[in-house]
Design an enzyme around this catalytic site. Sequence first.
Site, short mmCIF file in Angstrom:
data_model
loop_
_atom_site.label_atom_id
_atom_site.label_comp_id
_atom_site.label_asym_id
_atom_site.label_seq_id
_atom_site.Cartn_x
_atom_site.Cartn_y
_atom_site.Cartn_z
N GLY A 202 0.82 -1.19 0.00
CA GLY A 202 0.00 0.00 0.00
C GLY A 202 0.86 1.25 0.00
O GLY A 202 1.95 1.26 -0.55
N LEU A 203 0.36 2.31 0.63
CA LEU A 203 1.08 3.58 0.72
C LEU A 203 1.44 4.12 -0.65
O LEU A 203 2.54 4.62 -0.86
CB LEU A 203 2.35 3.44 1.57
CG LEU A 203 2.14 3.29 3.07
CD1 LEU A 203 3.49 3.19 3.78
CD2 LEU A 203 1.35 4.45 3.62
N CYS A 204 0.53 3.96 -1.61
CA CYS A 204 0.83 4.56 -2.90
C CYS A 204 -0.42 5.28 -3.42
O CYS A 204 -0.82 5.10 -4.56
CB CYS A 204 1.36 3.54 -3.89
SG CYS A 204 0.53 1.98 -3.84
N GLY A 205 -1.01 6.05 -2.57
CA GLY A 205 -2.13 6.89 -2.98
C GLY A 205 -3.32 6.06 -3.41
O GLY A 205 -3.61 5.02 -2.84
#
Lengths: 293, 134
Positions: A89-92
């Site tokens: 995750g952590l990609c907008g």
Amino acid sequence: MPSLKELRNRIASVKATQKITKAMQMVAAAKLRRAQAAAEAARPYAERMGAVLANVAAGVAGQSDAPRLLAGTGANQTHLLIVCTAERGLCGAFNSSIARLAREHTLALQRQGKTVKILCVGKKGYDALRRLFQNEIIELIELRSVKQIGFANADAIARKVLSLYADGQFDVATIFYSKFRSVIQQIPTAQQLIPAQVPTNDNAAPTTAAIYEYEPDEATILEDLLPRNISVQILGALLENVASEMGAKMSAMDNATRNAGEMIKKYTLRYNRTRQAMITKELIEIISGAEAL
Amino acid sequence: MADPFPFELVSPERLLLSEPALSVVVPGSEGEFEVLKNHAPFMATIKPGVVVVTLASGQAQRFFVRGGFADVNANGLTILAEQAIPVESLNAEDIASQIRDAEEDVTDARDDASKTAAATRLAQLKDVQAVLGH
């Protein structure tokens, strides 16, 4: 009103977060460069493959014994959706926008009374679709341990898809991935794999196609060419996806870093104000104490 | 002296070579053939083997390819290889591991057709190993 110590702690923690997001952004930038180069390097092959396929397919088009990968099964009942997302995750909005496109597609197909099967590539898409489509998802392929996506990975997926097709498990296959446009723009895309969509090159085809010689014959070549074309398309999709993921991650982390900076500024201002207020208060206490004597 | 013609060797991961060549020897699945300038339009599948390219400078380059297609048309020759490695950077282990894979395929094959295909592949790989002298 938080105490001075609390404010100091909060500033320190936001600073630590900012360092992490900054590091992630730089890692994503470095990986993006590599992913972009890989996606670009894979393009010539896909282009040539498309041209060759168009040439050969022109020869057998309309024939009743055309390969099933090209002509389809004749039915349009069962759809296979291959949903490619990232492992992390952590990609907008990267993962969620692909998942959303797949979800809308699935619901639309189900409203038309079609059967949908979903093959997830990448864990995040699986997590997003699992709740709604528990029964439709047939498999999850994880690429977590893969450092650099190569032809072998794509080929493995393609083989799985082809064996399902050979067993008559589905009629139409569509792949979902994100096309890399720029760091701030990735376009979730749906692309039909089976039956193969042959690029038409009207300007070149008639003159060259007629006098081609084949060894072995056309049908054999086409039989060999079509499965490989699917591997190539999957590889292209996976590589575009990696580049998109890194682009999305980079801009998401850039935002996070900037946000953290703003928060630090705000807290520092508040910290200084509180500190000055306390000094003033102490001074007043000392002075008024001295005056009272 | 032959004239050079455009030649391209691409694998799914990258474009390996794109420059004029005087002649290219291709290991076609039904026999090796050599392509010179003004070859008739021709399309063939290729077997695992070695592609020998003679560049315009007269220098020869050799690539190991593992199956794919060769496409000769008015724009020159394009080889779409499943995998292509310059012979200099190919080590014995690569081929040996591919032979092991092929051997597994032969034993795993479920029906006669795939068994024959796997056995053919194994034989072709062994030929390559012999040619390269590993």
